[in-house]
Motif scaffolding. Sequence first.
Motif, PDB file in Angstrom:
ATOM      1  N   GLY A 180      84.184  43.919 -22.534  1.00 20.77           N
ATOM      2  CA  GLY A 180      83.953  42.605 -21.953  1.00 20.77           C
ATOM      3  C   GLY A 180      84.835  42.366 -20.750  1.00 20.77           C
ATOM      4  N   ARG A 181      85.747  41.408 -20.844  1.00 17.68           N
ATOM      5  CA  ARG A 181      86.599  41.009 -19.726  1.00 17.68           C
ATOM      6  C   ARG A 181      87.928  41.737 -19.705  1.00 17.68           C
ATOM      7  NH1 ARG A 181      85.561  36.065 -17.413  1.00 17.68           N
ATOM      8  NH2 ARG A 181      87.695  35.307 -17.599  1.00 17.68           N
ATOM      9  N   GLU A 234      87.867  44.112 -14.160  1.00 14.22           N
ATOM     10  CA  GLU A 234      87.957  43.078 -15.190  1.00 14.22           C
ATOM     11  C   GLU A 234      89.138  42.143 -14.890  1.00 14.22           C
ATOM     12  OE1 GLU A 234      85.758  46.506 -16.565  1.00 14.22           O
ATOM     13  OE2 GLU A 234      87.767  46.308 -15.717  1.00 14.22           O
ATOM     14  N   PRO A 235      89.088  40.896 -15.355  1.00 11.38           N
ATOM     15  CA  PRO A 235      90.192  39.975 -15.089  1.00 11.38           C
ATOM     16  C   PRO A 235      91.494  40.341 -15.794  1.00 11.38           C
ATOM     17  CG  PRO A 235      88.532  38.923 -16.470  1.00 11.38           C
ATOM     18  CD  PRO A 235      87.944  40.212 -15.988  1.00 11.38           C
ATOM     19  N   SER A 239      93.913  41.916 -11.170  1.00 13.34           N
ATOM     20  CA  SER A 239      93.811  41.689 -12.615  1.00 13.34           C
ATOM     21  C   SER A 239      95.185  41.334 -13.180  1.00 13.34           C
ATOM     22  CB  SER A 239      93.296  42.944 -13.320  1.00 13.34           C
ATOM     23  OG  SER A 239      92.045  43.356 -12.818  1.00 13.34           O
ATOM     24  N   ALA A 244      92.253  36.543 -21.351  1.00  7.47           N
ATOM     25  CA  ALA A 244      90.945  36.864 -20.780  1.00  7.47           C
ATOM     26  C   ALA A 244      89.923  35.752 -20.981  1.00  7.47           C
ATOM     27  CB  ALA A 244      90.413  38.160 -21.390  1.00  7.47           C
ATOM     28  N   GLU A 245      90.201  34.795 -21.841  1.00  3.40           N
ATOM     29  CA  GLU A 245      89.284  33.679 -22.041  1.00  3.40           C
ATOM     30  C   GLU A 245      89.309  32.694 -20.872  1.00  3.40           C
ATOM     31  OE1 GLU A 245      90.287  31.883 -25.737  1.00  3.40           O
ATOM     32  OE2 GLU A 245      89.583  33.577 -26.955  1.00  3.40           O
ATOM     33  N   ALA A 261      88.642  33.782 -14.353  1.00  2.00           N
ATOM     34  CA  ALA A 261      89.170  34.963 -13.681  1.00  2.00           C
ATOM     35  C   ALA A 261      89.820  34.629 -12.349  1.00  2.00           C
ATOM     36  CB  ALA A 261      88.052  35.993 -13.486  1.00  2.00           C
TER      37      ALA A 261
END
Length: 232
Positions: free
Chosen positions: A8-9, A41-42, A89, A185-186, A189
Amino acid sequence: MIQTDADGRIRRITIDRPDARNALTWEGLDALEEAVESATEPVVTLEGAGPAFCAGADLDVVADLDRDEAEAFARRGQQVARAIEESPSVVVAVIDGAARGGGLELALACDVRVATPAATFGEPGVTFGLFGAWGGTARLPRVLGEGDALEFALSGRVVGAEEALRMGLVSRIEDEPQSVAAAIAENAADALTVLKRRIRDDGERTIQERREARAFGDLVAAHADDLDAVLE
């Protein structure tokens, strides 16, 4: 030597050389830099395979270097640490087991350091006439303050997770440190990237504040709909 996978992120980067306590060679540094710079990804986690996080430079490599090659190897490690520090990131060091020398210095370049109860930390090179040279002499006093950084580095002592937390080497001790990365990560970003850049900004204070205000304006404009939803 370097394994990556995405969930995912979150991009997970693993130094995968457990038989050598994840010590890094020229090739390992190259692969680590490429993995960090290619992440989109963030959030990125940096961790080690097996019972160590990273032992730093591979001493078998260092022993074969002449003076100029040794300086070049140090500069290569510094470049990789800067790539971590400058990544858009958020990079979370997931430290389970030993972080030594250059391995500790790579962790210092990360934005967040989370340890398991089994984590240990040290700059033991001074005990055999060396020191980690991947940016640690600059970053360690920023994290610990000059006095504690000098005592820690000059003694060559190893500290456990609880003492590392008291010193400020890590911000959390968690049985499942990846949960910290998941929580980060929630978040949005673009806000994560802006916050990282502003907090790490080492420019003159008034310039920092101007950049901070400009970035805040950009985020407010970008998230106008989100703000309306919060206020409803």
